[in-house]
Design a protein around this motif. Sequence first.
Motif, short mmCIF file in Angstrom:
data_model
loop_
_atom_site.label_atom_id
_atom_site.label_comp_id
_atom_site.label_asym_id
_atom_site.label_seq_id
_atom_site.Cartn_x
_atom_site.Cartn_y
_atom_site.Cartn_z
N ALA A 92 -4.15 -4.85 -9.04
CA ALA A 92 -3.43 -3.64 -8.40
C ALA A 92 -4.35 -2.64 -8.79
N ASP A 93 -4.32 -1.50 -7.98
CA ASP A 93 -5.00 -0.19 -8.02
C ASP A 93 -4.38 0.75 -8.28
N PHE A 100 -1.43 -1.12 -3.78
CA PHE A 100 -2.63 0.00 -3.97
C PHE A 100 -1.46 1.19 -4.39
N ARG A 134 0.95 -1.20 -0.07
CA ARG A 134 -0.07 -0.09 -0.08
C ARG A 134 0.89 1.25 -0.10
N ASN A 188 0.64 5.14 -0.41
CA ASN A 188 0.00 6.54 -0.50
C ASN A 188 0.94 7.64 -0.46
N GLY A 223 -2.15 4.69 -4.49
CA GLY A 223 -2.77 5.84 -4.29
C GLY A 223 -2.13 7.15 -4.34
#
Length: 163
Positions: free
Chosen positions: A129-130, A110, A90, A92, A112
């Motif tokens: 995956a994002d 992720f 993750r 961000n 972000g």
Amino acid sequence: MLKHFVYLIFVASFMAAPSFAQDASEIALVQSGKSCPGCNLFQAELSYKDAHKMDLSDARLRQADLSLSTYDDVNFSGANLSVSNLFGLRLNRANLRGANLQRAIAVGAFFGSSNLSGADLSGANFSGADLSLARGLLQSQLDTACGDAQTKLPKGLIIPSCS
């Protein structure tokens, strides 16, 4: 005689070459949450970490395991993350500008609001995956990577299927 001379040259050049082995003290520093720009973190075990605002720019993270971790506001610009395990990672607001993610496994990761400008994604697997909020991501980068039907991308971008 020539055989011995060639052997001697080989040994001398090998001894003069820079070391590419991991550095345990640098790995320990990062494992404790400290910045380490330019560090040699080859094959480092960095999974299950919760890190914030670290500087790992230009670090060598080749074959490192960052799986199931959170790295918020971390600077990975210019870092070598090739062949790394980024499963469930993750990120961000991470800076991955110019990072090397060749053949990285980013399944279920992720990204972000992370900056992927100029990142090398050749051979990377983004299945599930994002990347929908990623910044600086170009179609030409995705054309060299792969994903699946669950891969989320910014509007107008597509990714080839992994075979």
